[in-house]
Design a protein around this motif. Structure first.
Motif, PDB file in Angstrom:
ATOM      1  N   ARG A 171       0.834  -1.197   0.000  1.00 42.25           N
ATOM      2  CA  ARG A 171       0.000   0.000   0.000  1.00 42.25           C
ATOM      3  C   ARG A 171       0.873   1.254   0.000  1.00 42.25           C
ATOM      4  NH1 ARG A 171      -3.719   0.440   4.960  1.00 42.25           N
ATOM      5  NH2 ARG A 171      -3.761  -1.759   4.499  1.00 42.25           N
ATOM      6  N   TYR A 206       1.068   4.274  -2.909  1.00 45.47           N
ATOM      7  CA  TYR A 206       0.947   5.706  -2.626  1.00 45.47           C
ATOM      8  C   TYR A 206       2.169   6.474  -3.124  1.00 45.47           C
ATOM      9  CZ  TYR A 206      -3.013   4.621   0.448  1.00 45.47           C
ATOM     10  OH  TYR A 206      -4.201   4.203   0.950  1.00 45.47           O
ATOM     11  N   ILE A 231       1.863   6.798  -6.952  1.00 50.40           N
ATOM     12  CA  ILE A 231       0.866   7.798  -7.345  1.00 50.40           C
ATOM     13  C   ILE A 231       1.420   9.196  -7.127  1.00 50.40           C
ATOM     14  CG2 ILE A 231      -1.388   8.780  -6.751  1.00 50.40           C
ATOM     15  CD1 ILE A 231      -2.343   5.929  -6.186  1.00 50.40           C
ATOM     16  N   SER A 232       2.114   9.404  -6.003  1.00 52.68           N
ATOM     17  CA  SER A 232       2.671  10.728  -5.704  1.00 52.68           C
ATOM     18  C   SER A 232       3.739  11.143  -6.695  1.00 52.68           C
ATOM     19  CB  SER A 232       3.260  10.738  -4.300  1.00 52.68           C
ATOM     20  OG  SER A 232       2.264  10.506  -3.349  1.00 52.68           O
ATOM     21  N   ALA A 263      -5.675  13.349  -6.894  1.00 48.47           N
ATOM     22  CA  ALA A 263      -5.218  12.005  -6.529  1.00 48.47           C
ATOM     23  C   ALA A 263      -3.846  12.052  -5.876  1.00 48.47           C
ATOM     24  CB  ALA A 263      -5.181  11.105  -7.757  1.00 48.47           C
ATOM     25  N   LYS A 264      -2.988  12.952  -6.357  1.00 51.32           N
ATOM     26  CA  LYS A 264      -1.659  13.076  -5.771  1.00 51.32           C
ATOM     27  C   LYS A 264      -1.723  13.649  -4.358  1.00 51.32           C
ATOM     28  CE  LYS A 264       1.852  14.087  -8.484  1.00 51.32           C
ATOM     29  NZ  LYS A 264       2.711  14.786  -9.441  1.00 51.32           N
ATOM     30  N   ALA A 278      -3.015  10.827  -2.163  1.00 53.42           N
ATOM     31  CA  ALA A 278      -1.965   9.808  -2.011  1.00 53.42           C
ATOM     32  C   ALA A 278      -0.870  10.286  -1.072  1.00 53.42           C
ATOM     33  CB  ALA A 278      -1.384   9.448  -3.374  1.00 53.42           C
ATOM     34  N   SER A 279      -0.514  11.571  -1.157  1.00 51.08           N
ATOM     35  CA  SER A 279       0.508  12.105  -0.249  1.00 51.08           C
ATOM     36  C   SER A 279       0.035  12.081   1.194  1.00 51.08           C
ATOM     37  CB  SER A 279       0.867  13.534  -0.648  1.00 51.08           C
ATOM     38  OG  SER A 279       1.436  13.549  -1.919  1.00 51.08           O
ATOM     39  N   LYS A 335      -2.275  10.040   2.479  1.00 53.32           N
ATOM     40  CA  LYS A 335      -2.342   8.633   2.898  1.00 53.32           C
ATOM     41  C   LYS A 335      -0.953   8.076   3.170  1.00 53.32           C
ATOM     42  CE  LYS A 335      -6.769   7.543   2.461  1.00 53.32           C
ATOM     43  NZ  LYS A 335      -7.543   6.876   3.475  1.00 53.32           N
ATOM     44  N   LEU A 336       0.006   8.436   2.322  1.00 50.06           N
ATOM     45  CA  LEU A 336       1.377   7.976   2.505  1.00 50.06           C
ATOM     46  C   LEU A 336       1.942   8.472   3.834  1.00 50.06           C
ATOM     47  CD1 LEU A 336       3.911   6.598   1.353  1.00 50.06           C
ATOM     48  CD2 LEU A 336       4.456   8.751   0.254  1.00 50.06           C
TER      49      LEU A 336
END
Length: 106
Positions: A38, A42, A45-46, A58-59, A62-63, A65-66
């Motif tokens: 996962r 992320y 995607i970033s 989305a970036k 993703a940032s 979530k990361l």
């Protein structure tokens, strides 16, 4: 119970214990691998190229979530603010790590 010897009961107990231990170790390893995958998604995607600004939302997600996933893996605290605070405390308290190593050596 008269026909079952103590050795049979002991063997059965040890077998069940080892099977349960193997099960829990396997589950923990799979969950750890899932978390690592996962985090990798992320990161990918970033780092995608965003030439037409189609991926900006989305970036950003993703940032976020990361960051939360990495903080949780480092501190095991789900709240991002508390995890960040804990990480800062760990950075500034240099004698935490030698004490921990000292405990394991005994």
């Amino acid at each position: 119970m008269d026909n079952i010897s103590n050795a049979t009961i002991l063997t059965l107990t040890v077998t069940i214990f080892l099977a349960a231990l193997n099960f829990f170790i396997g589950i923990h390893g799979r969950l750890k691998k899932f978390t690592n995958e996962r985090i990798s998604v992320y990161k990918e995607i970033s780092s995608l190229d965003n030439s037409k600004n189609e991926l900006s939302d989305a970036k950003i997600v993703a940032s976020q979530k990361l960051k939360s996933q990495v903080l949780f893996e480092l501190t095991k605290i789900k709240d991002n603010e508390l995890a960040s605070l804990m990480l800062e405390l760990m950075k500034k308290t240099l004698n935490l790590i030698p004490k921990r190593k000292h405990l394991y050596e005994q």
